[in-house]
Design an enzyme around this catalytic site. Structure first.
Site, PDB file in Angstrom:
ATOM      1  N   SER A 197       0.842  -1.192   0.000  1.00  0.00           N
ATOM      2  CA  SER A 197       0.000   0.000   0.000  1.00  0.00           C
ATOM      3  C   SER A 197       0.881   1.247   0.000  1.00  0.00           C
ATOM      4  CB  SER A 197      -0.900   0.002   1.240  1.00  0.00           C
ATOM      5  OG  SER A 197      -1.481   1.280   1.389  1.00  0.00           O
ATOM      6  N   MET A 212     -11.531  -5.386   5.588  1.00  0.00           N
ATOM      7  CA  MET A 212     -10.708  -4.465   6.372  1.00  0.00           C
ATOM      8  C   MET A 212     -10.413  -5.112   7.723  1.00  0.00           C
ATOM      9  SD  MET A 212     -10.092  -1.882   4.496  1.00  0.00           S
ATOM     10  CE  MET A 212      -9.067  -1.105   5.756  1.00  0.00           C
ATOM     11  N   HIS A 231      -1.339  -1.341  -4.280  1.00  0.00           N
ATOM     12  CA  HIS A 231      -2.578  -0.915  -3.620  1.00  0.00           C
ATOM     13  C   HIS A 231      -2.535   0.595  -3.392  1.00  0.00           C
ATOM     14  CE1 HIS A 231      -6.076  -1.778  -0.973  1.00  0.00           C
ATOM     15  NE2 HIS A 231      -5.604  -0.802  -0.212  1.00  0.00           N
ATOM     16  N   GLY A 243       1.135  -1.959   4.221  1.00  0.00           N
ATOM     17  CA  GLY A 243       1.639  -0.597   4.068  1.00  0.00           C
ATOM     18  C   GLY A 243       2.850  -0.344   4.933  1.00  0.00           C
ATOM     19  N   SER A 244       2.618  -0.091   6.228  1.00  0.00           N
ATOM     20  CA  SER A 244       3.727   0.281   7.113  1.00  0.00           C
ATOM     21  C   SER A 244       4.732  -0.853   7.256  1.00  0.00           C
ATOM     22  CB  SER A 244       3.195   0.722   8.478  1.00  0.00           C
ATOM     23  OG  SER A 244       2.325  -0.240   9.009  1.00  0.00           O
ATOM     24  N   GLY A 259      -8.804   4.434   7.012  1.00  0.00           N
ATOM     25  CA  GLY A 259      -8.481   5.854   7.118  1.00  0.00           C
ATOM     26  C   GLY A 259      -7.010   6.138   7.366  1.00  0.00           C
ATOM     27  N   PHE A 260      -6.322   5.187   7.993  1.00  0.00           N
ATOM     28  CA  PHE A 260      -4.936   5.447   8.374  1.00  0.00           C
ATOM     29  C   PHE A 260      -4.105   4.173   8.292  1.00  0.00           C
ATOM     30  CE2 PHE A 260      -7.835   8.187  10.689  1.00  0.00           C
ATOM     31  CZ  PHE A 260      -7.355   9.450  10.346  1.00  0.00           C
ATOM     32  N   GLY A 261      -2.830   4.335   7.952  1.00  0.00           N
ATOM     33  CA  GLY A 261      -1.894   3.219   8.020  1.00  0.00           C
ATOM     34  C   GLY A 261      -1.391   3.042   9.439  1.00  0.00           C
ATOM     35  N   GLY A 262      -0.730   1.920   9.667  1.00  0.00           N
ATOM     36  CA  GLY A 262      -0.029   1.712  10.929  1.00  0.00           C
ATOM     37  C   GLY A 262      -0.886   1.345  12.127  1.00  0.00           C
ATOM     38  N   ASP A 301      -4.729   3.920  -1.931  1.00  0.00           N
ATOM     39  CA  ASP A 301      -5.835   4.310  -1.050  1.00  0.00           C
ATOM     40  C   ASP A 301      -6.332   5.711  -1.369  1.00  0.00           C
ATOM     41  OD1 ASP A 301      -6.016   2.019   0.846  1.00  0.00           O
ATOM     42  OD2 ASP A 301      -3.906   2.520   1.137  1.00  0.00           O
ATOM     43  N   HIS A 311      -8.388   1.321  -3.887  1.00  0.00           N
ATOM     44  CA  HIS A 311      -9.293   1.159  -2.745  1.00  0.00           C
ATOM     45  C   HIS A 311      -9.959   2.502  -2.469  1.00  0.00           C
ATOM     46  CE1 HIS A 311      -9.513   0.199   1.889  1.00  0.00           C
ATOM     47  NE2 HIS A 311     -10.707   0.328   1.334  1.00  0.00           N
ATOM     48  N   ASP A 321      -6.737  -6.096   4.405  1.00  0.00           N
ATOM     49  CA  ASP A 321      -6.087  -4.781   4.453  1.00  0.00           C
ATOM     50  C   ASP A 321      -6.090  -4.232   5.873  1.00  0.00           C
ATOM     51  OD1 ASP A 321      -5.076  -2.282   3.875  1.00  0.00           O
ATOM     52  OD2 ASP A 321      -6.782  -1.641   2.642  1.00  0.00           O
ATOM     53  N   GLY A 322      -4.880  -4.072   6.432  1.00  0.00           N
ATOM     54  CA  GLY A 322      -4.745  -3.402   7.725  1.00  0.00           C
ATOM     55  C   GLY A 322      -4.007  -4.235   8.750  1.00  0.00           C
ATOM     56  N   GLY A 323      -2.885  -3.712   9.229  1.00  0.00           N
ATOM     57  CA  GLY A 323      -2.156  -4.387  10.297  1.00  0.00           C
ATOM     58  C   GLY A 323      -1.500  -5.687   9.881  1.00  0.00           C
ATOM     59  N   MET A 336     -12.055   4.770  -0.505  1.00  0.00           N
ATOM     60  CA  MET A 336     -12.679   5.070   0.792  1.00  0.00           C
ATOM     61  C   MET A 336     -13.398   6.405   0.663  1.00  0.00           C
ATOM     62  SD  MET A 336      -9.601   3.651   3.159  1.00  0.00           S
ATOM     63  CE  MET A 336      -8.503   3.595   1.749  1.00  0.00           C
ATOM     64  N   MET A 379      -9.058   8.563  -0.405  1.00  0.00           N
ATOM     65  CA  MET A 379      -9.917   8.948   0.727  1.00  0.00           C
ATOM     66  C   MET A 379     -10.498  10.338   0.474  1.00  0.00           C
ATOM     67  SD  MET A 379      -7.638   7.658   3.943  1.00  0.00           S
ATOM     68  CE  MET A 379      -6.597   6.190   3.817  1.00  0.00           C
TER      69      MET A 379
HETATM   70  C1  DX5 Z   1      -6.116   1.998   5.615  1.00  0.00           C
HETATM   71  C2  DX5 Z   1      -5.730   1.626   4.212  1.00  0.00           C
HETATM   72  C3  DX5 Z   1      -4.634   0.622   4.137  1.00  0.00           C
HETATM   73  C4  DX5 Z   1      -3.357   1.051   4.797  1.00  0.00           C
HETATM   74  C5  DX5 Z   1      -2.839  -0.164   5.493  1.00  0.00           C
HETATM   75  O1  DX5 Z   1      -7.326   2.655   5.619  1.00  0.00           O
HETATM   76  O2  DX5 Z   1      -6.835   1.098   3.499  1.00  0.00           O
HETATM   77  O3  DX5 Z   1      -4.400   0.190   2.796  1.00  0.00           O
HETATM   78  O4  DX5 Z   1      -2.360   1.526   3.924  1.00  0.00           O
HETATM   79  O5  DX5 Z   1      -1.745   0.213   6.260  1.00  0.00           O
HETATM   80  P1  DX5 Z   1      -1.031  -0.799   7.247  1.00  0.00           P
HETATM   81  O6  DX5 Z   1      -0.575  -1.971   6.428  1.00  0.00           O
HETATM   82  O7  DX5 Z   1       0.090   0.019   7.797  1.00  0.00           O
HETATM   83  O8  DX5 Z   1      -2.041  -1.199   8.302  1.00  0.00           O
HETATM   84 ZN    ZN Z   2      -6.397   0.121   1.536  1.00  0.00          ZN
END
Ligand code: DX5
Ligand code: ZN
Length: 216
Positions: free
Chosen positions: A7, A136, A32, A196-197, A141-144, A34, A65, A174-176, A67, A36
């Site tokens: 991501s 999800m 990927h 992502g992170s 909304g946010f990475g990490g 994102d 993706h 997607d996420g964590g 959002m 928003m």
């Molecule tokens: C969050 C995004 C994800 C995000 C995941 O809303 O849809 O794609 O980049 O980030 P990580 O992998 O750091 O949880």
């Molecule tokens: Zn995403």
């Protein structure tokens, strides 16, 4: 074999081209992205001109993706920006069947995304039309953010729904996602892991991607 979709949200936006080149030269299956709108989720990120610029150097399919509220408004723009897959949130579509068919008619693969609190069962009357379902595993909304473990139960439920319906949809998470959370997701039946992170925070992103793939 598990697929990985890095991501770009966690990439250094001042060096976006280098991040795309890194994915091009890695074992990742897709990129990927994102989008928003500051309404469906609190954050505002990448828009269509940036996706279009990415598509001019990307050598892997773009997994977009959305959002955003009422994403059906943007099918033409997403396609023209170079997306291969358009992910729309179940929670953001009033007429989901129409949106899915518009995406497919535009020549893209159609995916529906579910928030952590939306039951898998909500897809039972659309699953046969879908190329992909994105679950999800954090609130969007946010990475990490930290992985929500109830996602594992949803992956198993979705795997069963796909099997009993005869759908050909693949399951994306997607996420964590990282080396600690991925093994249980793979075992539960995930096909594609967005990261992502974990990828862009690694000292060696190529190796981080390869390590995820080699888990399976
Ligand atoms: C969050 C995004 C994800 C995000 C995941 O809303 O849809 O794609 O980049 O980030 P990580 O992998 O750091 O949880
Ligand atoms: Zn995403």
């Amino acid at each position: 074999m598990i697929q990985v979709a890095p991501s770009l949200l966690s990439a250094d936006f001042a060096r976006l081209g280098e991040a795309v080149t890194m994915v091009n030269t890695s074992r990742a299956s897709m990129i990927h992205i994102d989008v928003m709108d500051g309404m469906f989720v609190p954050n505002i990120t990448i828009g269509f001109p940036v996706i279009k610029a990415i598509s001019t150097i990307a050598e892997k399919p773009l997994d977009v993706h959305m959002m955003v509220m009422d994403p059906g408004r943007y099918v033409g723009l997403v396609r023209d920006a170079g997306a291969a897959i358009m992910n729309v949130h179940w929670e953001a579509c009033t007429h989901l069947d129409r949106v899915i068919h518009t995406i497919k008619d535009a020549g893209m693969r159609a995916a529906v995304t579910l928030n952590p609190a939306t039951p898998v069962m909500m897809l039972q009357d659309i699953i046969r039309e879908l190329d992909m379902v994105l679950l999800m595993s954090v609130n969007p909304g946010f990475g990490g953010q930290s992985f929500i473990t109830n996602t594992l139960r949803k992956v198993r439920q979705l795997r069963a729904l796909i099997a009993e319906s005869g759908s050909e949809a693949v399951i994306e998470i997607d996420g964590g996602v990282n080396l600690s959370t991925a093994p249980a997701l793979i075992e539960a039946g995930a096909d594609i892991l967005v990261a992502g992170s974990y990828v862009f925070g690694a000292s060696d992103p190529h190796k981080a991607i390869a390590d995820l793939i080699d888990l399976a």
